[in-house]
Every structure is written in C-alpha cells, then in structure tokens.
Motif scaffolding. Structure first.
Motif, mmCIF file in Angstrom:
data_model
loop_
_atom_site.group_PDB
_atom_site.id
_atom_site.type_symbol
_atom_site.label_atom_id
_atom_site.label_comp_id
_atom_site.label_asym_id
_atom_site.label_seq_id
_atom_site.Cartn_x
_atom_site.Cartn_y
_atom_site.Cartn_z
ATOM 1 N N ASP A 14 0.851 -1.181 0.000
ATOM 2 C CA ASP A 14 0.000 0.000 0.000
ATOM 3 C C ASP A 14 0.894 1.241 0.000
ATOM 4 O OD1 ASP A 14 -2.281 1.655 0.332
ATOM 5 O OD2 ASP A 14 -2.040 1.604 2.508
ATOM 6 N N TYR A 15 0.327 2.386 -0.399
ATOM 7 C CA TYR A 15 1.109 3.634 -0.376
ATOM 8 C C TYR A 15 0.870 4.429 0.905
ATOM 9 C CZ TYR A 15 2.875 8.255 -1.297
ATOM 10 O OH TYR A 15 3.549 9.445 -1.175
ATOM 11 N N GLY A 16 -0.367 4.943 1.096
ATOM 12 C CA GLY A 16 -0.643 5.827 2.216
ATOM 13 C C GLY A 16 -0.486 5.153 3.562
ATOM 14 N N ASN A 17 0.290 5.779 4.444
ATOM 15 C CA ASN A 17 0.547 5.280 5.805
ATOM 16 C C ASN A 17 1.426 4.036 5.830
ATOM 17 O OD1 ASN A 17 -0.945 7.309 7.175
ATOM 18 N ND2 ASN A 17 -2.844 6.209 6.722
ATOM 19 N N VAL A 18 1.994 3.673 4.681
ATOM 20 C CA VAL A 18 2.967 2.581 4.623
ATOM 21 C C VAL A 18 4.247 3.112 3.966
ATOM 22 C CG1 VAL A 18 3.499 0.267 3.751
ATOM 23 C CG2 VAL A 18 1.187 0.801 4.521
ATOM 24 N N ILE A 19 4.152 3.462 2.686
ATOM 25 C CA ILE A 19 5.276 4.118 2.014
ATOM 26 C C ILE A 19 5.345 5.586 2.433
ATOM 27 C CG2 ILE A 19 6.259 4.767 -0.220
ATOM 28 C CD1 ILE A 19 4.908 2.252 -1.372
ATOM 29 N N SER A 20 4.183 6.202 2.565
ATOM 30 C CA SER A 20 4.124 7.576 3.071
ATOM 31 C C SER A 20 3.738 7.564 4.544
ATOM 32 C CB SER A 20 3.097 8.395 2.293
ATOM 33 O OG SER A 20 1.786 8.080 2.743
ATOM 34 N N THR A 21 3.981 8.689 5.195
ATOM 35 C CA THR A 21 3.469 8.900 6.547
ATOM 36 C C THR A 21 2.146 9.653 6.446
ATOM 37 O OG1 THR A 21 4.715 10.965 6.766
ATOM 38 C CG2 THR A 21 5.787 8.947 7.540
ATOM 39 N N ALA A 22 1.431 9.739 7.544
ATOM 40 C CA ALA A 22 0.159 10.462 7.564
ATOM 41 C C ALA A 22 0.407 11.961 7.416
ATOM 42 C CB ALA A 22 -0.577 10.179 8.870
ATOM 43 N N GLY A 79 -7.656 22.021 -9.217
ATOM 44 C CA GLY A 79 -6.278 21.644 -9.473
ATOM 45 C C GLY A 79 -5.353 22.034 -8.332
ATOM 46 N N TRP A 80 -5.590 23.208 -7.755
ATOM 47 C CA TRP A 80 -4.772 23.646 -6.620
ATOM 48 C C TRP A 80 -5.034 22.766 -5.399
ATOM 49 C CZ3 TRP A 80 -0.639 25.347 -4.771
ATOM 50 C CH2 TRP A 80 -0.542 25.882 -3.492
ATOM 51 N N LEU A 81 -6.290 22.421 -5.165
ATOM 52 C CA LEU A 81 -6.615 21.552 -4.034
ATOM 53 C C LEU A 81 -6.004 20.161 -4.222
ATOM 54 C CD1 LEU A 81 -10.341 22.605 -3.438
ATOM 55 C CD2 LEU A 81 -8.342 23.229 -2.071
ATOM 56 N N ASP A 82 -5.985 19.684 -5.462
ATOM 57 C CA ASP A 82 -5.332 18.398 -5.732
ATOM 58 C C ASP A 82 -3.841 18.461 -5.411
ATOM 59 O OD1 ASP A 82 -7.383 16.650 -6.584
ATOM 60 O OD2 ASP A 82 -7.396 17.545 -8.589
ATOM 61 N N ILE A 83 -3.202 19.585 -5.720
ATOM 62 C CA ILE A 83 -1.779 19.737 -5.414
ATOM 63 C C ILE A 83 -1.553 19.719 -3.906
ATOM 64 C CG2 ILE A 83 0.140 21.383 -5.460
ATOM 65 C CD1 ILE A 83 -0.833 22.177 -8.285
ATOM 66 N N LEU A 84 -2.368 20.458 -3.163
ATOM 67 C CA LEU A 84 -2.244 20.465 -1.703
ATOM 68 C C LEU A 84 -2.475 19.069 -1.126
ATOM 69 C CD1 LEU A 84 -4.130 23.745 -0.673
ATOM 70 C CD2 LEU A 84 -1.654 23.336 -0.666
ATOM 71 N N ASP A 85 -3.449 18.369 -1.703
ATOM 72 C CA ASP A 85 -3.781 17.032 -1.216
ATOM 73 C C ASP A 85 -2.626 16.059 -1.482
ATOM 74 O OD1 ASP A 85 -5.489 15.127 -0.027
ATOM 75 O OD2 ASP A 85 -6.278 14.515 -1.969
ATOM 76 N N ALA A 86 -2.065 16.105 -2.678
ATOM 77 C CA ALA A 86 -0.936 15.234 -2.993
ATOM 78 C C ALA A 86 0.266 15.573 -2.120
ATOM 79 C CB ALA A 86 -0.572 15.342 -4.475
ATOM 80 N N ASN A 87 0.488 16.867 -1.897
ATOM 81 C CA ASN A 87 1.626 17.269 -1.075
ATOM 82 C C ASN A 87 1.527 16.719 0.342
ATOM 83 O OD1 ASN A 87 2.776 18.655 -3.179
ATOM 84 N ND2 ASN A 87 2.148 20.688 -2.485
ATOM 85 N N GLN A 88 0.299 16.701 0.891
ATOM 86 C CA GLN A 88 0.195 16.255 2.273
ATOM 87 C C GLN A 88 0.377 14.738 2.414
ATOM 88 O OE1 GLN A 88 -3.470 17.229 4.222
ATOM 89 N NE2 GLN A 88 -4.712 15.820 3.036
ATOM 90 N N TRP A 89 0.230 14.029 1.311
ATOM 91 C CA TRP A 89 0.477 12.585 1.320
ATOM 92 C C TRP A 89 1.837 12.229 0.725
ATOM 93 C CZ3 TRP A 89 -2.261 9.406 4.180
ATOM 94 C CH2 TRP A 89 -3.572 9.760 4.540
ATOM 95 N N SER A 90 2.702 13.218 0.543
ATOM 96 C CA SER A 90 3.985 12.972 -0.108
ATOM 97 C C SER A 90 5.140 12.805 0.877
ATOM 98 C CB SER A 90 4.317 14.122 -1.071
ATOM 99 O OG SER A 90 4.548 15.329 -0.361
ATOM 100 N N HIS A 91 4.852 12.885 2.191
ATOM 101 C CA HIS A 91 5.920 12.702 3.183
ATOM 102 C C HIS A 91 6.229 11.210 3.281
ATOM 103 C CE1 HIS A 91 4.809 16.762 4.032
ATOM 104 N NE2 HIS A 91 3.686 16.437 4.650
ATOM 105 N N LEU A 92 7.433 10.828 2.921
ATOM 106 C CA LEU A 92 7.766 9.414 2.826
ATOM 107 C C LEU A 92 8.277 8.865 4.156
ATOM 108 C CD1 LEU A 92 9.465 9.355 -0.672
ATOM 109 C CD2 LEU A 92 7.088 8.856 -0.088
ATOM 110 N N ASN A 93 7.935 7.606 4.414
ATOM 111 C CA ASN A 93 8.420 6.892 5.592
ATOM 112 C C ASN A 93 9.823 6.379 5.269
ATOM 113 O OD1 ASN A 93 9.009 4.813 7.474
ATOM 114 N ND2 ASN A 93 6.830 4.602 7.944
ATOM 115 N N LEU A 94 10.831 7.008 5.856
ATOM 116 C CA LEU A 94 12.216 6.696 5.491
ATOM 117 C C LEU A 94 12.599 5.280 5.885
ATOM 118 C CD1 LEU A 94 14.008 10.059 6.333
ATOM 119 C CD2 LEU A 94 12.989 9.292 4.175
ATOM 120 N N GLU A 95 12.036 4.774 6.965
ATOM 121 C CA GLU A 95 12.336 3.390 7.355
ATOM 122 C C GLU A 95 11.765 2.408 6.337
ATOM 123 O OE1 GLU A 95 11.018 2.764 11.338
ATOM 124 O OE2 GLU A 95 12.488 4.151 12.204
#
Length: 211
Positions: A14-22, A79-95
C-alpha cells in the motif's frame, strides 16, 4: 521437505501510511484554509465521505472538491486543491524506503496497490520512490477500490501470480482481511511496525506453509 526451486514471490505494498506517513496537522490546516472547511481529517468529514468515489475514478476533481467544500469548485481551484492534497500525502516513511531499497537490491519483485485518485497518481508519476516498483496499481486507473476482492483479483491477474506467492502490506485491517480471504499473505502495518521484522516473520510463516 523444503523446496529449493519455488517460484519467485511478489511483495505488494500500500502507499498511504505505509510508504508515506500520515499528513501533519499543518497539512490539514493548509487544506482547511484552502477549502474553507475545518477538521477534514476527521473520519466523518466530507473529505473522507466522498473519497472512495474519488479514488475509484467515479468523480472528477471538480466534482469531488465541490462535494468537499459544499459549493461549486471550478477546474483551477480543484487543481490547486489536488496539489495540496498530494503534497500532504507525499511525506515518505524513510524506514519503509530503506526496507524497499534493500528488497530491490536483492532482486525482489515489488509492486504498489493503492487507493489513489487520478490527479494524485499523476502528480506522483516519475517520483523517485516509484522506480523501486515493477508495477504500480492505482484504484482510479483500475476503477476498483480496496477492500473489494475484485481489485486484488485484477492485480493477481496482471502479475500472473499465485495468491500464495504474494505478500501484501497495508495499514487497513479490512484490506488485509480481504487479501487473506483470497489466499494472499497479508501483513498489517502500523507506524510502530518494524517492517523488516514483519516481512521476515511473514517469510517464515509462508515458508512453513510451502514445506
């Protein structure tokens, strides 16, 4: 008897909350300011209430954000809201990334299965993390959403994989339960999980079942 010529395994993440952080509280505050709607992170908010339809590709960006905001939203604002939404899910779980890079270096076969709207998938296209995966499956492209069994069946068909030779990692108990019902080796992830240990324990259980 131990098999020495067993077929190769797929690792499906999965991506969200696994590859990415919340998303952070600050991320949600930025989205609240842009939409004019507070507490979008709450489970009953308009953000989540219409999310399955957006993830499934049943709603356009304009349509989804209009439902979130409770008022008509045009293409530019959407389109701007989509960018903000993608950005908030773009923080990656480094571990998680460390484990994925280790798996990739060992030649393991990696794929992603995520509930994700088309606009977010497009924004992530070509991101460095995507290069670790041989396949990326997004719900909006498949027009199917986890935890429906049909999305897992579609992925198994695309991978030409036996369910017993797929390890699936997700943070949703419902998604993991559906995968297990189909014979996939499902592992439940949470932010405190030691992913390397989780996968190692999973390999031990899977290996025992194949002996």
């Amino acid at each position: 008897m131990t098999r020495t010529d067993s077929p190769r395994r797929w690792y499906l993440f999965d991506y969200g909350n696994v590859i990415s952080t919340a998303p952070t509280p600050q991320d949600w505050d930025l989205l609240a300011e842009a939409t004019g709607v507070d507490r979008l992170q709450d489970p009953g908010s308009t953000y989540w209430r219409h999310r399955f339809a957006y993830d499934a590709g049943s709603l356009t960006s304009d349509g989804y954000w209009s439902l979130v905001c409770g008022d008509r939203v045009g293409p530019l604002r959407a389109g701007w809201l989509d960018i903000l939404d993608a950005n908030q899910w773009s923080h990656l779980n480094l571990e998680t990334l460390d484990v994925l890079e280790d798996l990739d270096a060992r030649g393991e076969r990696l794929a992603v299965l995520s509930n994700m709207p088309a606009a977010m998938a497009a924004q992530f296209a070509g991101a460095p993390w995507t290069k670790l995966f041989r396949h990326t499956f997004f719900s909006s492209a498949l027009q199917l959403v986890k935890p429906a069994p049909s999305i897992f069946e579609r992925v198994l068909a695309e991978l030409a994989a036996d369910p017993g030779l797929v390890t699936f990692v997700d943070d949703s108990p419902a998604n993991v339960a559906t995968a297990k019902d189909l014979g996939i080796h499902g592992l439940l992830f949470d932010p405190s999980s030691d992913l390397s240990r989780l996968l190692a324990e999973g390999r031990a259980v899977s290996g025992a079942l194949q002996e």
